[in-house]
Motif scaffolding. Structure first.
Motif, mmCIF file in Angstrom:
data_model
loop_
_atom_site.group_PDB
_atom_site.id
_atom_site.type_symbol
_atom_site.label_atom_id
_atom_site.label_comp_id
_atom_site.label_asym_id
_atom_site.label_seq_id
_atom_site.Cartn_x
_atom_site.Cartn_y
_atom_site.Cartn_z
ATOM 1 N N ALA A 197 14.719 -9.267 12.920
ATOM 2 C CA ALA A 197 15.789 -8.319 13.233
ATOM 3 C C ALA A 197 15.448 -6.923 12.713
ATOM 4 O O ALA A 197 15.793 -5.922 13.334
ATOM 5 N N ASP A 198 14.798 -6.873 11.564
ATOM 6 C CA ASP A 198 14.398 -5.601 10.958
ATOM 7 C C ASP A 198 13.286 -5.886 9.958
ATOM 8 O O ASP A 198 12.889 -7.043 9.771
ATOM 9 N N LYS A 199 12.789 -4.862 9.296
ATOM 10 C CA LYS A 199 11.650 -5.086 8.399
ATOM 11 C C LYS A 199 12.039 -5.849 7.136
ATOM 12 O O LYS A 199 11.200 -6.486 6.524
ATOM 13 N N ARG A 200 13.326 -5.857 6.778
ATOM 14 C CA ARG A 200 13.759 -6.670 5.625
ATOM 15 C C ARG A 200 13.597 -8.157 5.925
ATOM 16 O O ARG A 200 13.304 -8.946 5.034
ATOM 17 N N ASP A 201 13.803 -8.521 7.173
ATOM 18 C CA ASP A 201 13.664 -9.931 7.570
ATOM 19 C C ASP A 201 12.278 -10.487 7.274
ATOM 20 O O ASP A 201 12.132 -11.673 7.025
ATOM 21 N N GLU B 291 12.136 -1.868 -4.749
ATOM 22 C CA GLU B 291 12.944 -1.176 -3.748
ATOM 23 C C GLU B 291 14.426 -1.502 -3.933
ATOM 24 O O GLU B 291 14.878 -2.594 -3.565
ATOM 25 N N PRO B 292 15.207 -0.574 -4.509
ATOM 26 C CA PRO B 292 16.632 -0.843 -4.752
ATOM 27 C C PRO B 292 17.407 -1.289 -3.510
ATOM 28 O O PRO B 292 18.331 -2.094 -3.609
ATOM 29 N N ALA B 293 17.006 -0.809 -2.343
ATOM 30 C CA ALA B 293 17.710 -1.181 -1.112
ATOM 31 C C ALA B 293 17.587 -2.675 -0.794
ATOM 32 O O ALA B 293 18.382 -3.212 -0.020
ATOM 33 N N LEU B 294 16.622 -3.358 -1.389
ATOM 34 C CA LEU B 294 16.417 -4.783 -1.120
ATOM 35 C C LEU B 294 17.150 -5.686 -2.112
ATOM 36 O O LEU B 294 17.249 -6.887 -1.893
ATOM 37 N N HIS B 295 17.652 -5.138 -3.184
ATOM 38 C CA HIS B 295 18.308 -5.944 -4.217
ATOM 39 C C HIS B 295 19.538 -6.665 -3.671
ATOM 40 O O HIS B 295 19.795 -7.816 -4.035
ATOM 41 N N GLU B 296 20.287 -5.999 -2.802
ATOM 42 C CA GLU B 296 21.486 -6.628 -2.233
ATOM 43 C C GLU B 296 21.115 -7.879 -1.437
ATOM 44 O O GLU B 296 21.774 -8.910 -1.541
ATOM 45 N N ARG B 297 20.054 -7.787 -0.678
ATOM 46 C CA ARG B 297 19.625 -8.931 0.134
ATOM 47 C C ARG B 297 19.186 -10.087 -0.772
ATOM 48 O O ARG B 297 19.449 -11.246 -0.485
ATOM 49 N N ARG C 188 0.808 -1.226 0.000
ATOM 50 C CA ARG C 188 0.000 0.000 0.000
ATOM 51 C C ARG C 188 0.840 1.274 0.000
ATOM 52 O O ARG C 188 0.555 2.202 -0.732
ATOM 53 N N GLN C 189 1.857 1.307 0.850
ATOM 54 C CA GLN C 189 2.582 2.568 1.013
ATOM 55 C C GLN C 189 4.057 2.471 0.676
ATOM 56 O O GLN C 189 4.774 3.464 0.783
ATOM 57 N N GLY C 190 4.522 1.295 0.264
ATOM 58 C CA GLY C 190 5.926 1.119 -0.110
ATOM 59 C C GLY C 190 6.762 0.652 1.068
ATOM 60 O O GLY C 190 6.424 0.883 2.229
ATOM 61 N N PHE C 191 7.844 -0.013 0.746
ATOM 62 C CA PHE C 191 8.725 -0.563 1.771
ATOM 63 C C PHE C 191 9.367 0.546 2.605
ATOM 64 O O PHE C 191 9.335 0.515 3.828
ATOM 65 N N ALA C 192 9.957 1.535 1.944
ATOM 66 C CA ALA C 192 10.683 2.584 2.651
ATOM 67 C C ALA C 192 9.780 3.399 3.572
ATOM 68 O O ALA C 192 10.201 3.831 4.644
ATOM 69 N N ALA C 193 8.537 3.607 3.171
ATOM 70 C CA ALA C 193 7.618 4.436 3.959
ATOM 71 C C ALA C 193 6.983 3.683 5.128
ATOM 72 O O ALA C 193 6.364 4.297 5.994
ATOM 73 N N THR C 194 7.139 2.388 5.170
ATOM 74 C CA THR C 194 6.530 1.575 6.236
ATOM 75 C C THR C 194 7.483 1.474 7.418
ATOM 76 O O THR C 194 8.661 1.152 7.248
ATOM 77 N N THR C 195 6.959 1.718 8.604
ATOM 78 C CA THR C 195 7.781 1.631 9.818
ATOM 79 C C THR C 195 7.424 0.370 10.610
ATOM 80 O O THR C 195 6.335 -0.186 10.460
ATOM 81 N N ILE C 196 8.330 -0.033 11.444
ATOM 82 C CA ILE C 196 8.101 -1.197 12.294
ATOM 83 C C ILE C 196 6.934 -0.958 13.256
ATOM 84 O O ILE C 196 6.088 -1.850 13.414
ATOM 85 N N PRO C 197 6.823 0.215 13.883
ATOM 86 C CA PRO C 197 5.641 0.444 14.722
ATOM 87 C C PRO C 197 4.321 0.333 13.948
ATOM 88 O O PRO C 197 3.333 -0.183 14.486
ATOM 89 N N GLN C 198 4.311 0.756 12.689
ATOM 90 C CA GLN C 198 3.098 0.607 11.871
ATOM 91 C C GLN C 198 2.771 -0.866 11.641
ATOM 92 O O GLN C 198 1.608 -1.269 11.699
ATOM 93 N N ILE C 199 3.792 -1.657 11.383
ATOM 94 C CA ILE C 199 3.592 -3.095 11.155
ATOM 95 C C ILE C 199 3.025 -3.741 12.419
ATOM 96 O O ILE C 199 2.039 -4.482 12.367
ATOM 97 N N ALA C 200 3.643 -3.446 13.550
ATOM 98 C CA ALA C 200 3.191 -4.029 14.814
ATOM 99 C C ALA C 200 1.750 -3.616 15.116
ATOM 100 O O ALA C 200 0.923 -4.455 15.501
#
Length: 187
Positions: A49-53, A111-117, A22-34
């Motif tokens: 460990a983080d939202k990438r996990d 999300e380019p930041a996820l390509h490395e993973r 809905r709002q993109g990976f970068a714009a989503t925070t862990i508190p929002q997920i919880a």
């Protein structure tokens, strides 16, 4: 909010995927997920460990599964036959996961930041295939080449499967791509 929930990881994963879409990976925070999962941020960190996990949690087991299947292939089979058998068996286990895999892949590719993973996951798959082939007594240069080709074929097959009709099987895509690569190299 409940202090303990037996399905917390699944709820967090579902909430995260919905928010990422809905709002993109970068714009989503862990508190929002919880909050979307009806859990606390602390519970999130008990599972991830983080939202990438959240996106890569299920990928940890896949390389080991392929390696395990390859060790069960008869030793008289060649390296390429063992790799094809390992990938085919692993593909059968993924058929029911088409929709979640497609969702995850869309998020990761946006999300380019996820390509490395994702590249790291491919590296782990190649290492598992390489180790399995070495255990069969296959020479190191051949094991590395076969592992690299297998990962490339699997990735191309995955995209073909996700882009294809609903009745297309991932195992058929792997066989097709493997043949295409072989024909390209022989041609």
């Amino acid at each position: 909010m409940p202090r303990w929930s037996p399905d917390a990881a699944l709820r967090l994963e579902a909430a995260a995927m919905d928010l990422f879409e809905r709002q993109g990976f970068a714009a989503t925070t862990i508190p929002q997920i919880a909050e979307a999962a009806g859990l606390t941020t602390r519970t999130f960190f008990r599972h991830f460990a983080d939202k990438r996990d959240v996106l890569f949690l299920r990928d940890r087991e896949f390389p080991d599964a392929v390696g395990d299947v390859m060790t069960s292939v008869p030793l008289e089979d060649s390296g390429p036959a063992a790799v094809r058998a390992g990938l085919a068996a692993a593909c059968r286990g993924l058929e029911a996961w088409r929709r979640p895999i497609a969702r995850r892949r869309t998020i990761v590719h946006s999300e380019p930041a996820l390509h490395e993973r994702e590249l790291l996951q491919r590296h782990h798959l190649a290492r598992a295939i390489d180790a399995s082939l070495r255990a069969r007594g296959i020479d190191v240069p051949q094991t590395r080449t076969l592992a690299a080709v297998a990962v490339m074929c699997f990735d191309l097959a995955m995209q073909k499967w996700l882009d294809g009709p609903d009745d297309l099987l991932l195992e058929e895509c792997v066989a097709s791509v493997w043949s295409e690569v072989r024909d390209c190299l022989d041609g």
